[in-house]
Design a protein around this motif. Structure first.
Motif, PDB file in Angstrom:
ATOM      1  N   GLY A 141     -19.438  91.439 -33.610  1.00 34.30           N
ATOM      2  CA  GLY A 141     -19.626  92.657 -33.410  1.00 34.30           C
ATOM      3  C   GLY A 141     -18.083  93.406 -33.180  1.00 34.30           C
ATOM      4  N   ALA A 142     -17.421  92.678 -32.523  1.00 33.99           N
ATOM      5  CA  ALA A 142     -15.827  93.044 -32.341  1.00 33.99           C
ATOM      6  C   ALA A 142     -15.010  93.151 -33.532  1.00 33.99           C
ATOM      7  CB  ALA A 142     -15.264  92.005 -31.313  1.00 33.99           C
ATOM      8  N   ALA A 143     -15.190  92.326 -34.366  1.00 31.42           N
ATOM      9  CA  ALA A 143     -14.662  92.270 -35.727  1.00 31.42           C
ATOM     10  C   ALA A 143     -15.294  93.592 -36.592  1.00 31.42           C
ATOM     11  CB  ALA A 143     -15.007  91.019 -36.532  1.00 31.42           C
ATOM     12  N   GLN A 144     -16.487  93.931 -36.451  1.00 32.51           N
ATOM     13  CA  GLN A 144     -16.971  95.084 -37.159  1.00 32.51           C
ATOM     14  C   GLN A 144     -16.320  96.418 -36.543  1.00 32.51           C
ATOM     15  OE1 GLN A 144     -21.326  94.654 -36.456  1.00 32.51           O
ATOM     16  NE2 GLN A 144     -21.583  94.161 -38.655  1.00 32.51           N
ATOM     17  N   GLN A 145     -16.170  96.296 -35.208  1.00 37.79           N
ATOM     18  CA  GLN A 145     -15.464  97.669 -34.504  1.00 37.79           C
ATOM     19  C   GLN A 145     -14.189  97.571 -35.162  1.00 37.79           C
ATOM     20  OE1 GLN A 145     -15.756  97.232 -30.240  1.00 37.79           O
ATOM     21  NE2 GLN A 145     -17.972  97.513 -30.199  1.00 37.79           N
ATOM     22  N   GLU A 146     -13.398  96.529 -35.065  1.00 46.02           N
ATOM     23  CA  GLU A 146     -12.110  96.680 -35.632  1.00 46.02           C
ATOM     24  C   GLU A 146     -11.960  96.982 -37.116  1.00 46.02           C
ATOM     25  OE1 GLU A 146      -8.023  94.037 -36.025  1.00 46.02           O
ATOM     26  OE2 GLU A 146      -9.895  92.916 -35.112  1.00 46.02           O
ATOM     27  N   ILE A 147     -13.133  96.515 -37.910  1.00 43.81           N
ATOM     28  CA  ILE A 147     -13.202  97.035 -39.293  1.00 43.81           C
ATOM     29  C   ILE A 147     -13.516  98.236 -39.401  1.00 43.81           C
ATOM     30  CG2 ILE A 147     -14.546  96.352 -41.448  1.00 43.81           C
ATOM     31  CD1 ILE A 147     -14.632  93.550 -40.798  1.00 43.81           C
ATOM     32  N   ALA A 148     -14.258  98.957 -38.600  1.00 47.89           N
ATOM     33  CA  ALA A 148     -14.792 100.332 -38.761  1.00 47.89           C
ATOM     34  C   ALA A 148     -13.524 101.084 -38.619  1.00 47.89           C
ATOM     35  CB  ALA A 148     -15.826 100.878 -37.899  1.00 47.89           C
ATOM     36  N   ARG A 149     -12.617 100.519 -37.393  1.00 44.32           N
ATOM     37  CA  ARG A 149     -11.512 101.351 -37.104  1.00 44.32           C
ATOM     38  C   ARG A 149     -10.480 101.115 -38.267  1.00 44.32           C
ATOM     39  NH1 ARG A 149      -6.659  99.771 -35.585  1.00 44.32           N
ATOM     40  NH2 ARG A 149      -7.382  97.939 -35.093  1.00 44.32           N
ATOM     41  N   LEU A 150     -10.428 100.406 -38.846  1.00 47.76           N
ATOM     42  CA  LEU A 150      -9.378 100.184 -40.060  1.00 47.76           C
ATOM     43  C   LEU A 150      -9.649 100.729 -41.034  1.00 47.76           C
ATOM     44  CD1 LEU A 150      -8.582  96.268 -39.740  1.00 47.76           C
ATOM     45  CD2 LEU A 150      -7.047  98.031 -39.094  1.00 47.76           C
ATOM     46  N   THR A 151     -11.094 100.823 -41.172  1.00 50.39           N
ATOM     47  CA  THR A 151     -11.597 101.689 -42.520  1.00 50.39           C
ATOM     48  C   THR A 151     -11.503 103.041 -42.433  1.00 50.39           C
ATOM     49  OG1 THR A 151     -13.375  99.961 -42.681  1.00 50.39           O
ATOM     50  CG2 THR A 151     -13.859 102.076 -43.677  1.00 50.39           C
ATOM     51  N   ARG A 152     -11.760 103.460 -40.866  1.00 49.57           N
ATOM     52  CA  ARG A 152     -11.352 105.029 -40.743  1.00 49.57           C
ATOM     53  C   ARG A 152      -9.912 105.367 -40.831  1.00 49.57           C
ATOM     54  NH1 ARG A 152     -14.712 103.940 -36.277  1.00 49.57           N
ATOM     55  NH2 ARG A 152     -13.010 103.906 -34.817  1.00 49.57           N
ATOM     56  N   ASP A 153      -9.093 104.552 -40.335  1.00 48.06           N
ATOM     57  CA  ASP A 153      -7.614 104.803 -40.584  1.00 48.06           C
ATOM     58  C   ASP A 153      -7.295 104.550 -42.145  1.00 48.06           C
ATOM     59  OD1 ASP A 153      -7.530 104.924 -37.995  1.00 48.06           O
ATOM     60  OD2 ASP A 153      -6.689 102.922 -37.719  1.00 48.06           O
ATOM     61  N   ARG A 154      -7.837 103.840 -42.802  1.00 48.24           N
ATOM     62  CA  ARG A 154      -7.510 103.562 -44.322  1.00 48.24           C
ATOM     63  C   ARG A 154      -7.985 104.963 -45.092  1.00 48.24           C
ATOM     64  NH1 ARG A 154      -8.864 102.158 -49.493  1.00 48.24           N
ATOM     65  NH2 ARG A 154      -7.504 100.636 -50.371  1.00 48.24           N
ATOM     66  N   GLN A 155      -9.089 105.520 -44.601  1.00 45.63           N
ATOM     67  CA  GLN A 155      -9.863 106.503 -45.208  1.00 45.63           C
ATOM     68  C   GLN A 155      -8.991 107.829 -45.113  1.00 45.63           C
ATOM     69  OE1 GLN A 155     -13.816 107.318 -44.265  1.00 45.63           O
ATOM     70  NE2 GLN A 155     -14.154 109.231 -45.859  1.00 45.63           N
ATOM     71  N   ALA A 156      -8.730 108.009 -43.820  1.00 43.44           N
ATOM     72  CA  ALA A 156      -7.807 109.104 -43.355  1.00 43.44           C
ATOM     73  C   ALA A 156      -6.430 109.147 -44.263  1.00 43.44           C
ATOM     74  CB  ALA A 156      -7.490 109.220 -41.946  1.00 43.44           C
ATOM     75  N   ASN A 157      -5.590 107.804 -44.432  1.00 42.60           N
ATOM     76  CA  ASN A 157      -4.481 107.570 -44.962  1.00 42.60           C
ATOM     77  C   ASN A 157      -4.697 107.776 -46.431  1.00 42.60           C
ATOM     78  OD1 ASN A 157      -1.692 106.679 -44.278  1.00 42.60           O
ATOM     79  ND2 ASN A 157      -2.656 105.407 -46.176  1.00 42.60           N
ATOM     80  N   SER A 158      -5.933 107.277 -46.876  1.00 39.30           N
ATOM     81  CA  SER A 158      -6.258 107.741 -48.480  1.00 39.30           C
ATOM     82  C   SER A 158      -6.348 109.150 -48.785  1.00 39.30           C
ATOM     83  CB  SER A 158      -7.556 106.988 -48.814  1.00 39.30           C
ATOM     84  OG  SER A 158      -7.599 107.252 -50.235  1.00 39.30           O
ATOM     85  N   GLU A 159      -6.825 109.737 -47.871  1.00 37.34           N
ATOM     86  CA  GLU A 159      -6.869 111.214 -48.229  1.00 37.34           C
ATOM     87  C   GLU A 159      -5.436 111.976 -47.816  1.00 37.34           C
ATOM     88  OE1 GLU A 159      -9.547 112.797 -45.108  1.00 37.34           O
ATOM     89  OE2 GLU A 159     -11.249 112.200 -46.046  1.00 37.34           O
ATOM     90  N   VAL A 160      -4.816 111.612 -47.119  1.00 37.37           N
ATOM     91  CA  VAL A 160      -3.235 112.082 -46.948  1.00 37.37           C
ATOM     92  C   VAL A 160      -2.583 111.740 -48.103  1.00 37.37           C
ATOM     93  CG1 VAL A 160      -1.180 111.834 -45.623  1.00 37.37           C
ATOM     94  CG2 VAL A 160      -3.341 112.055 -44.412  1.00 37.37           C
ATOM     95  N   HIS A 161      -2.759 110.379 -48.624  1.00 40.33           N
ATOM     96  CA  HIS A 161      -2.136 109.967 -49.745  1.00 40.33           C
ATOM     97  C   HIS A 161      -2.488 110.466 -51.159  1.00 40.33           C
ATOM     98  CE1 HIS A 161       0.101 106.727 -52.039  1.00 40.33           C
ATOM     99  NE2 HIS A 161      -0.971 106.990 -53.165  1.00 40.33           N
ATOM    100  N   MET A 162      -3.667 111.096 -51.068  1.00 39.10           N
ATOM    101  CA  MET A 162      -4.114 111.816 -52.237  1.00 39.10           C
ATOM    102  C   MET A 162      -3.383 113.184 -52.112  1.00 39.10           C
ATOM    103  SD  MET A 162      -5.677 109.934 -54.222  1.00 39.10           S
ATOM    104  CE  MET A 162      -6.211 111.058 -55.321  1.00 39.10           C
ATOM    105  N   GLY A 163      -3.402 113.796 -51.303  1.00 38.80           N
ATOM    106  CA  GLY A 163      -2.829 114.985 -50.954  1.00 38.80           C
ATOM    107  C   GLY A 163      -1.203 115.099 -51.119  1.00 38.80           C
ATOM    108  N   LEU A 164      -0.636 114.131 -50.807  1.00 37.30           N
ATOM    109  CA  LEU A 164       0.852 113.876 -51.123  1.00 37.30           C
ATOM    110  C   LEU A 164       0.936 113.582 -52.824  1.00 37.30           C
ATOM    111  CD1 LEU A 164       1.824 111.412 -48.139  1.00 37.30           C
ATOM    112  CD2 LEU A 164       2.755 114.009 -48.533  1.00 37.30           C
ATOM    113  N   LEU A 165       0.079 112.753 -53.074  1.00 39.48           N
ATOM    114  CA  LEU A 165       0.151 112.643 -54.618  1.00 39.48           C
ATOM    115  C   LEU A 165       0.102 113.962 -55.517  1.00 39.48           C
ATOM    116  CD1 LEU A 165       0.651 110.316 -56.771  1.00 39.48           C
ATOM    117  CD2 LEU A 165      -1.967 110.084 -56.680  1.00 39.48           C
ATOM    118  N   ASN A 166      -0.953 114.520 -55.093  1.00 40.21           N
ATOM    119  CA  ASN A 166      -1.287 115.935 -55.782  1.00 40.21           C
ATOM    120  C   ASN A 166      -0.052 116.756 -55.797  1.00 40.21           C
ATOM    121  OD1 ASN A 166      -3.831 115.069 -56.616  1.00 40.21           O
ATOM    122  ND2 ASN A 166      -4.763 116.121 -54.859  1.00 40.21           N
ATOM    123  N   THR A 167       0.596 116.988 -54.663  1.00 38.96           N
ATOM    124  CA  THR A 167       1.836 117.841 -54.481  1.00 38.96           C
ATOM    125  C   THR A 167       3.012 117.200 -55.207  1.00 38.96           C
ATOM    126  OG1 THR A 167       1.079 118.476 -52.388  1.00 38.96           O
ATOM    127  CG2 THR A 167       3.411 118.886 -52.741  1.00 38.96           C
TER     128      THR A 167
END
Length: 485
Positions: free
Chosen positions: A377-403
């Motif tokens: 459960g603790a690992a799942q919470q950390e994985i969820a946090r990591l997944t959210r951070d990775r998704q947000a960073n991926s969106e920022v990365h795609m915006g930077l890449l387009n520009t």
């Protein structure tokens, strides 16, 4: 006896007789030689002045400013046309124009007074036997590529005399400077003021023709050109700027205006490229940092999965839930079995002891399973946090890449915000009056001057006549006295 003589009557003077009116046609025509002489003299002066007048030409260019660039919309700034007008007449652009066209180097033919410049402009010239040495006639030209003088010799006029077989001589009588050279060969002379460097690349003139060569300070020429340029916006908020220039050399006017337009566009493109390059470097750095953050998140996620020995925590959690249910059912069954045995046997009975051990083993397995579920459960919470951070960073990365891709496309494209709509052509017609019109006006002016001279003369004569009549009125009438015989 003779008859007495009758007294003679004195001759009556016509005191009311006045001179002929001064504005009468006959009075003016009576002074025909005066009218003709004054008219010819005035017309000749006017014609000579007309021949010496330098025609003034005017050229212009149009520059358009595009406000909406499709590839650089994120960077687009709405710069007012007034700012672009000031940039067009700025010293940075005008200085490059002066240096590119060598406007600070003046090479002017030495023309014969009054008619020399007119003959040169008309390209008619004179027969060679009529040409005077020391003057340029017709379309004589000298192309000076290099003329460097020390600072103390700036604005000094040097005489360049054309010799035979491509030779020339540069002199300054006051300073005692004399430099001989040939076409295409650099010439150098050391003086007490400094070194003089001269390179004549071409000569198209007869031997004996002279030219006045002057090196002017660059800043002075820049200021003169800035004042001569007329830069205005054509219409309110039209984003179209007109640049015009007046001068006596049509080809030079068109070259200056086109060079101004080219330098302005080049500076704008260079500035835009620099801004785009800086922005591209910034986005490249942001992309690199984003890739590093995503790499760290992926490494942490893999580390968490390796720590639990599985690749999919959701599947593992489902499996543990099923095992927990099975163990709880097994524990309930073991406790039920122990109750049945306890009703028949004592606690020390081997069968009861085995049942108790079996219940303890099931409870131990269930505790271990629950502990693993809690860690998952603790690992799942950390994985969820990591997944959210990775998704947000991926969106920022795609915006930077387009520009970054847009900026890269903008760097490689020729998409300009400014362009020269109409380039300057050498003007054909001067803005001043034509020579024929000025000659006609000179003739009419001469005729008018002759008529005025005749009227003035008649006025002077009439005045003198009136003075004479008034003087005669003051003398008593003389009568003849008769004497009887």
């Amino acid at each position: 006896m003779s008859k007495p003589r009758q007294p003679l009557r004195s001759k009556q003077r016509n005191d009311n007789a006045l001179p002929e009116p001064i504005f009468r046609f006959t009075s003016i025509v009576r002074n025909g030689w005066l009218v003709l002489g004054v008219a010819l003299l005035t017309a000749l002066i006017g014609i000579l002045a007309a021949l010496s007048v330098t025609p003034v030409y005017e050229g212009n260019i149009l520059i358009q400013i595009n406000r909406n660039a499709p590839l650089s919309r994120e960077m687009q700034t709405n710069v007012p046309a007034a700012t672009e007008v000031e940039i067009l007449r700025s010293r940075s652009i005008i200085t490059r124009v002066v240096k590119a066209l060598q406007l600070d180097l003046s090479v002017e033919p030495k023309y014969f007074p009054v008619v020399g410049a007119f003959l040169a402009r008309s390209d008619r010239g004179l027969p060679e036997f009529l040409e005077l040495r020391g003057y340029a006639w017709g379309a004589d030209r000298v192309n000076v590529s290099v003329f460097n003088v020390p600072g103390r010799l700036l604005r000094q006029s040097f005489a360049l005399a054309v010799g035979r077989a491509g030779s020339f001589t540069l002199t300054h009588e006051t300073l005692g400077i004399k430099l001989a050279g040939r076409v295409g060969q650099p010439a150098r002379l050391r003086t007490r003021h400094g070194d003089i460097e001269l390179l004549v690349s071409a000569i198209d003139a007869r031997p004996g023709a002279q030219f006045v060569v002057t090196r002017n300070p660059t800043f002075q020429v820049v200021e003169q050109l800035r004042k001569s340029l007329s830069v205005t916006e054509n219409g309110k908020e039209s984003n179209v700027i007109g640049v015009s220039l007046k001068g006596s050399k049509p080809e030079l006017i068109s070259r200056i205006l086109n060079q101004v337009g080219d330098e302005y566009v080049s500076q704008h493109v260079a500035q835009k490229s620099n801004e785009t390059g800086r922005a591209l470097a910034f986005y490249d750095q942001q992309l690199a940092e984003s890739r590093q953050r995503m790499q760290k998140l992926d490494e942490r996620l893999a580390q968490v999965l390796r720590a639990h020995g599985v690749s999919d925590l959701n599947e593992e959690s489902t499996t543990l839930s099923q095992q927990s249910i099975a163990l709880q059912a097994k524990l309930a069954e073991a406790e039920q079995q122990k109750l049945e045995l306890s009703s028949r046997f004592l606690e020390q009975h081997p069968t009861v002891i085995v049942a108790s051990r079996h219940i303890q083993d099931v409870r131990d397995d269930l505790n271990r399973l629950e502990a693993r579920r809690r860690s998952l459960g603790a690992a799942q919470q950390e994985i969820a946090r990591l997944t959210r951070d990775r998704q947000a960073n991926s969106e920022v990365h795609m915006g930077l890449l387009n520009t970054q891709q847009k900026l890269a496309a903008l760097m490689s494209s020729d998409n300009r915000d400014v362009r020269v709509v109409d380039r300057a052509e050498a003007p054909l017609q001067p803005g001043t009056l034509k020579l024929t019109v000025m000659i006609v006006l000179a003739c009419l002016g001469g005729l008018a001057a002759g008529v005025i001279a005749s009227v003035v003369k008649n006025a002077i004569v009439a005045r003198n006549s009136r003075v004479t009549l008034l003087y005669m009125r003051d003398i008593p009438d003389r009568q003849e006295v008769t004497v009887s015989g």
